[in-house]
Design a protein around this motif. Structure first.
Motif, short mmCIF file in Angstrom:
data_model
loop_
_atom_site.label_atom_id
_atom_site.label_comp_id
_atom_site.label_asym_id
_atom_site.label_seq_id
_atom_site.Cartn_x
_atom_site.Cartn_y
_atom_site.Cartn_z
N GLU A 296 44.94 40.17 59.41
CA GLU A 296 43.65 39.69 58.91
C GLU A 296 42.52 40.50 59.53
N SER A 297 41.42 40.62 58.81
CA SER A 297 40.29 41.38 59.34
C SER A 297 38.98 40.87 58.78
N ASP A 298 37.90 41.15 59.49
CA ASP A 298 36.55 40.93 58.99
C ASP A 298 36.16 42.13 58.13
N VAL A 299 35.17 41.95 57.26
CA VAL A 299 34.66 43.06 56.44
C VAL A 299 33.21 43.32 56.83
N ILE A 300 32.93 44.55 57.24
CA ILE A 300 31.56 44.99 57.51
C ILE A 300 31.38 46.33 56.81
N TYR A 301 30.52 46.33 55.80
CA TYR A 301 30.30 47.56 55.03
C TYR A 301 29.50 48.59 55.83
N PRO A 302 29.79 49.86 55.63
CA PRO A 302 28.93 50.92 56.19
C PRO A 302 27.62 50.97 55.43
N GLY A 303 26.74 51.87 55.84
CA GLY A 303 25.43 51.97 55.19
C GLY A 303 25.14 53.36 54.66
N VAL A 304 23.90 53.56 54.30
CA VAL A 304 23.41 54.86 53.84
C VAL A 304 22.41 55.37 54.87
N GLY B 271 38.79 54.34 51.32
CA GLY B 271 38.57 53.08 52.01
C GLY B 271 37.26 52.44 51.61
N PHE B 272 36.29 53.26 51.24
CA PHE B 272 35.02 52.77 50.72
C PHE B 272 34.40 53.79 49.77
N GLY B 273 34.16 55.00 50.24
CA GLY B 273 33.55 56.03 49.39
C GLY B 273 32.07 56.18 49.67
N MET B 274 31.73 56.52 50.92
CA MET B 274 30.32 56.67 51.27
C MET B 274 29.58 57.70 50.44
N PHE C 32 23.14 48.72 50.96
CA PHE C 32 23.97 49.13 52.10
C PHE C 32 23.09 49.76 53.19
N HIS C 33 23.01 49.07 54.34
CA HIS C 33 22.15 49.51 55.43
C HIS C 33 22.96 49.65 56.72
N TRP C 34 22.75 50.74 57.44
CA TRP C 34 23.39 50.85 58.75
C TRP C 34 22.84 49.83 59.73
N VAL D 264 30.94 60.65 60.24
CA VAL D 264 29.67 60.06 59.81
C VAL D 264 29.61 58.59 60.20
N TYR D 265 30.70 57.87 59.96
CA TYR D 265 30.74 56.44 60.28
C TYR D 265 30.45 56.20 61.76
N VAL D 266 31.14 56.93 62.64
CA VAL D 266 30.98 56.70 64.07
C VAL D 266 29.57 57.06 64.54
N ARG D 267 29.06 58.21 64.09
CA ARG D 267 27.71 58.63 64.50
C ARG D 267 26.65 57.63 64.04
N GLU D 268 26.71 57.25 62.76
CA GLU D 268 25.69 56.36 62.23
C GLU D 268 25.77 54.97 62.86
N LEU D 269 26.98 54.50 63.13
CA LEU D 269 27.14 53.20 63.78
C LEU D 269 26.54 53.22 65.18
N VAL D 270 26.84 54.26 65.93
CA VAL D 270 26.29 54.37 67.29
C VAL D 270 24.77 54.39 67.26
#
Length: 340
Positions: A138-146, A251-254, A321-323, A18-24
């Motif tokens: 170290e890392s940046d934080v970017i939340y996934p969306g709905v 890791g988040f819990g979409m 939370f927005h893609w 879901v993460y990869v598809r929605e991000l793309v």
């Protein structure tokens, strides 16, 4: 900017897919040229994951790119700047909830990406802290969306299960059946509810078979549906009296914010990323305590005011939370990586 994206898990039905598809899909309309790396996947299978007419390049091991985004711990042939998404470190914090093979793949992937100079992006503050504290990365934080499809469904009757009709009011559980999802304690908590409450609110299980799973209870009030379509899932969320997600670690819990976006009152774990995702919009429980889970379920199922309050807060929480925001922040990270 021409960016290669790893699609190893893109066609999967789990949270990573879901993460990869929605991000793309969220990145596609932006000022960026995407190249989907199909080295381990049939290009037709990748294309089928998107709407017809969506024009995105698909190549095997792309090298004519400016940057590569790793989404499943496999380093590319490309030798330029790398971004890697880190979903969680539960393979270290909860090793008993992973297969040995998966633990090796995940740890090797993290270390190889770090040694290759990749810039890490975590999907939650919890994952960022674990990555820093356990591995010194170290890392940046970017939340996934709905995804937009997760919104209240106004159907009064559900018929997503062949041969049976589902009436609104069930307790819903969504996720691949595996030890980390803590389903044995959820079964026990639901079984411990007063009989009239269990009869009015059966436990509906959605998700594919995993590994090391507890056998399904021989209980007429527990209904396994298996996988359902992307179209049907929002309807199930919308008509659940409660969405129960007492996972041991995420890791988040979409699914938590997807359920909230559809109007389902949520009962979830008072731990890490799940607490971070839920905020004050869920009934939080101790996932290793069956009584705590039972009390959480009963509080929502027996008290309409509690359910209404959580439903109202859930809508507000999910709206954060927005893609599109995730994609915009990811694009900015790509740009910073190229100019660093």
């Amino acid at each position: 900017m021409r960016v290669g994206i790893d699609t190893t898990k893109l066609a999967d039905r789990d949270g990573l897919g879901v993460y990869v598809r929605e991000l793309v899909m969220a990145l596609a309309p932006l000022d960026i040229d995407l190249v989907l790396d199909c080295r381990d996947t049939d290009p037709k299978r990748i294309r089928a994951c998107f709407e017809p007419g969506m024009s995105i390049a698909i190549e095997r091991d792309p090298v004519d790119i400016d940057l590569y985004h790793i989404t499943a711990w496999q380093l590319p042939r490309f030798q330029g700047p790398l971004i890697t998404t880190c979903y969680d470190l539960t393979f270290l914090s909860h090793p008993h909830t992973h297969t040995l093979d998966n633990r090796i793949v995940c740890l090797t992937g993290v270390l190889e990406a770090s040694l290759a100079g990749a810039r890490f992006v975590s999907i939650s503050q919890t994952t960022r802290d674990a990555l820093r504290d356990r591995l010194g990365i170290e890392s940046d934080v970017i939340y996934p969306g709905v995804a937009k499809r997760f919104q209240p469904h106004d159907a009064s009757h559900l018929g997503v299960a062949p041969g049976r009709d589902l009436e609104p009011g069930f307790v819903l559980s969504v996720g691949t059946r595996q030890p980390r999802k803590n389903l044995d304690r959820l079964y026990a908590a639901h079984r411990a509810l007063p009989a009239p409450l269990r009869e009015r609110h059966p436990l509906l299980l959605v998700g594919s078979d995993g590994w090391g799973e507890i056998a399904l209870p021989d209980d007429p009030h527990v209904m396994p549906l298996g996988e359902v379509s992307d179209h049907d899932l929002p309807a199930l969320f919308s008509h659940a009296a409660c969405f129960a997600y007492p996972s041991l670690a995420e890791g988040f819990g979409m699914p938590v914010i997807e359920a909230m976006a559809c109007g389902a009152p949520v009962v979830t774990s008072d731990r890490g990323a799940l607490r971070e995702a839920a905020g004050d919009a869920a009934r939080l429980v101790e996932p290793t305590d069956v009584d705590s889970i039972r009390e959480g379920l009963a509080a929502v199922l027996e008290d309409s005011e509690t359910a209404t309050r959580l439903r109202r807060r859930g809508f507000k929480r999910a709206a954060r939370f927005h893609w599109s925001r995730c994609a915009t922040e990811m694009l900015a990270l790509y740009q910073r990586s190229l100019t660093a």
